[in-house]
Scaffold this active site. Sequence first.
Site, PDB file in Angstrom:
ATOM      1  N   CYS A  60      46.742 -37.194  -5.412  1.00  0.00           N
ATOM      2  CA  CYS A  60      47.350 -36.917  -4.275  1.00  0.00           C
ATOM      3  C   CYS A  60      46.344 -37.534  -2.948  1.00  0.00           C
ATOM      4  O   CYS A  60      45.584 -36.264  -2.921  1.00  0.00           O
ATOM      5  CB  CYS A  60      48.653 -35.323  -4.032  1.00  0.00           C
ATOM      6  SG  CYS A  60      49.640 -35.206  -3.579  1.00  0.00           S
ATOM      7  N   CYS A  88      49.750 -26.709 -11.796  1.00  0.00           N
ATOM      8  CA  CYS A  88      49.377 -27.806 -10.827  1.00  0.00           C
ATOM      9  C   CYS A  88      48.029 -28.688 -10.903  1.00  0.00           C
ATOM     10  O   CYS A  88      46.940 -28.255  -9.866  1.00  0.00           O
ATOM     11  CB  CYS A  88      49.517 -26.753  -9.329  1.00  0.00           C
ATOM     12  SG  CYS A  88      50.928 -25.851  -9.132  1.00  0.00           S
ATOM     13  N   CYS A  93      58.360 -31.077 -16.159  1.00  0.00           N
ATOM     14  CA  CYS A  93      58.044 -31.637 -15.074  1.00  0.00           C
ATOM     15  C   CYS A  93      56.559 -32.468 -15.522  1.00  0.00           C
ATOM     16  O   CYS A  93      55.480 -32.573 -15.894  1.00  0.00           O
ATOM     17  CB  CYS A  93      57.087 -30.462 -14.355  1.00  0.00           C
ATOM     18  SG  CYS A  93      55.985 -30.470 -13.192  1.00  0.00           S
ATOM     19  N   GLU A 114      48.986 -35.395 -15.671  1.00  0.00           N
ATOM     20  CA  GLU A 114      50.153 -33.806 -16.848  1.00  0.00           C
ATOM     21  C   GLU A 114      51.627 -33.707 -16.361  1.00  0.00           C
ATOM     22  O   GLU A 114      52.072 -33.966 -15.278  1.00  0.00           O
ATOM     23  CB  GLU A 114      48.810 -32.955 -15.607  1.00  0.00           C
ATOM     24  CG  GLU A 114      48.524 -31.640 -16.754  1.00  0.00           C
ATOM     25  CD  GLU A 114      48.271 -30.196 -15.730  1.00  0.00           C
ATOM     26  OE1 GLU A 114      47.270 -30.940 -14.438  1.00  0.00           O
ATOM     27  OE2 GLU A 114      48.494 -29.501 -15.142  1.00  0.00           O
ATOM     28  N   CYS A 131      47.245 -30.108   0.174  1.00  0.00           N
ATOM     29  CA  CYS A 131      47.564 -29.094   0.849  1.00  0.00           C
ATOM     30  C   CYS A 131      46.919 -27.867   0.061  1.00  0.00           C
ATOM     31  O   CYS A 131      45.778 -28.304  -0.954  1.00  0.00           O
ATOM     32  CB  CYS A 131      48.859 -28.339   0.008  1.00  0.00           C
ATOM     33  SG  CYS A 131      50.264 -29.684   0.824  1.00  0.00           S
ATOM     34  N   CYS A 172      46.824 -25.979  -3.814  1.00  0.00           N
ATOM     35  CA  CYS A 172      47.362 -26.490  -4.592  1.00  0.00           C
ATOM     36  C   CYS A 172      45.952 -27.876  -5.486  1.00  0.00           C
ATOM     37  O   CYS A 172      44.877 -28.792  -4.297  1.00  0.00           O
ATOM     38  CB  CYS A 172      47.762 -28.165  -4.214  1.00  0.00           C
ATOM     39  SG  CYS A 172      48.941 -29.412  -6.166  1.00  0.00           S
TER      40      CYS A 172
HETATM   41  N1  SAH Z   1      53.476 -33.157  -3.757  1.00  0.00           N
HETATM   42  C1  SAH Z   1      55.110 -32.467  -4.111  1.00  0.00           C
HETATM   43  C2  SAH Z   1      55.733 -32.253  -5.441  1.00  0.00           C
HETATM   44  C3  SAH Z   1      54.343 -31.041  -5.865  1.00  0.00           C
HETATM   45  S1  SAH Z   1      53.566 -30.026  -5.547  1.00  0.00           S
HETATM   46  C4  SAH Z   1      55.859 -31.011  -3.295  1.00  0.00           C
HETATM   47  O1  SAH Z   1      54.862 -30.626  -1.868  1.00  0.00           O
HETATM   48  O2  SAH Z   1      56.577 -30.582  -2.951  1.00  0.00           O
HETATM   49  C5  SAH Z   1      54.907 -28.726  -6.786  1.00  0.00           C
HETATM   50  C6  SAH Z   1      55.062 -27.055  -5.811  1.00  0.00           C
HETATM   51  O3  SAH Z   1      54.045 -26.867  -6.413  1.00  0.00           O
HETATM   52  C7  SAH Z   1      54.918 -27.413  -4.290  1.00  0.00           C
HETATM   53  O4  SAH Z   1      56.016 -26.898  -4.001  1.00  0.00           O
HETATM   54  C8  SAH Z   1      53.158 -27.344  -4.598  1.00  0.00           C
HETATM   55  O5  SAH Z   1      53.456 -26.695  -3.339  1.00  0.00           O
HETATM   56  C9  SAH Z   1      53.255 -26.438  -5.112  1.00  0.00           C
HETATM   57  N2  SAH Z   1      52.104 -25.480  -5.622  1.00  0.00           N
HETATM   58  C10 SAH Z   1      50.618 -26.590  -5.512  1.00  0.00           C
HETATM   59  N3  SAH Z   1      49.639 -25.937  -6.240  1.00  0.00           N
HETATM   60  C11 SAH Z   1      50.447 -24.367  -6.159  1.00  0.00           C
HETATM   61  C12 SAH Z   1      49.763 -23.148  -7.004  1.00  0.00           C
HETATM   62  N4  SAH Z   1      48.271 -23.094  -6.841  1.00  0.00           N
HETATM   63  N5  SAH Z   1      50.712 -22.276  -6.623  1.00  0.00           N
HETATM   64  C13 SAH Z   1      51.646 -21.420  -6.547  1.00  0.00           C
HETATM   65  N6  SAH Z   1      51.709 -23.053  -6.147  1.00  0.00           N
HETATM   66  C14 SAH Z   1      52.533 -24.698  -6.190  1.00  0.00           C
END
Ligand code: SAH
Length: 350
Positions: free
Chosen positions: A115, A337, A108, A95, A119, A122
Amino acid sequence: MDSFENDIKSRTLLELTGEMEAMGEKTFRARQLYDWMHRKLARSFDEMTNLPKDLRERLSSKYSYTSHTLVDRRISGQDGTEKYLFGLQDGNVVESVLMRYHFGNSVCISSQVGCRMGCSFCASTIGGLTRNLLPSEMLDQVYSIQRLTGERVTHVVVMGTGEPLDNYDGLVRFVRLLSDENGLHLSQRNITVSTCGLPDGIHKLADEHFQITLALSLHAPSQEKRQRLMPVARKYELGEVLDACRYYFDRTGRRMTFEYSLVSGVNDSLEDARALAALLEGFPCHINLIPVNPVRERTYVAPETNRVIAFKNKLEKYGKTCCTIRREMGRDIGGACGQLRKGYMENRQP
Ligand code: SAH
């Protein structure tokens, strides 16, 4: 030897020059080839009409040539944001998002298929990690969008699916190729890499002599809260991660960004704001507040707007003045995301 050895679009001009020599070809062929791949954005050897046919054949028997297929493209009626789903040659999909700003077009990109960081808010991590993307497959996301829109991409953020520092060698090569003067020549200052915080990777990146911006996904003002949201925080203490960030700033002089996704009732209290300001006291940085995007599989919700603003005001009161609330873009076209890819994968399953 590295794992990008047989992937032609992941080779540097210098490497290709050596390769042409080894193949008994004139070295200017390397420049022509590179120009086709990284400036004219050719999608196959066949398009390279000023290269002799037999050379193209020899190259295609020796090298793979990545190119994406367009699986889905959604254009927001609200703000011109576009979301893309690209098919890779092995059947996986990635994506990417195009955002149009007054300062230019920002793309982006994803750095991995899936991954493994886990988290809890996410969507990209739900199915785990499938594989790293090749440098060429990261470039292809930018190149495809530039080709499809006919508009120049001026900024790239590595903030899509995947943890870029978990694909370290691929990421570094990607940055070199993307900013190379013989290719698209994007300014490194217009490239941002976002990480969940792998200290070793941050240290190594600091020593690469890049001018890119590093963003840390912080999301909590304390170790205790952070490890509840981000499993990776159990492995690396917050203090260790911030030390790595300080090292990054000292080595590069580049002001970092801290990302903070606000989750209602979890990390959005005024006490959290105060603790966050104290944590980052004296650190030249930018704080990006992101009201969490709801993910179907999770129960997290974003705070009300007035609570987000109160959080920001509190941070500012304690001296963290470079703080922005991320504008939501493309809300009407398939969530945030990793949700586009996830939806596609689910529908594809029998
Ligand atoms: N792995 C890297 C980059 C990908 S995520 C990282 O962790 O930074 C990009 C950003 O989006 C990160 O700050 C992540 O924590 C955030 N993110 C992921 N899912 C999200 C969600 N549902 N709402 C808001 N931010 C989110």
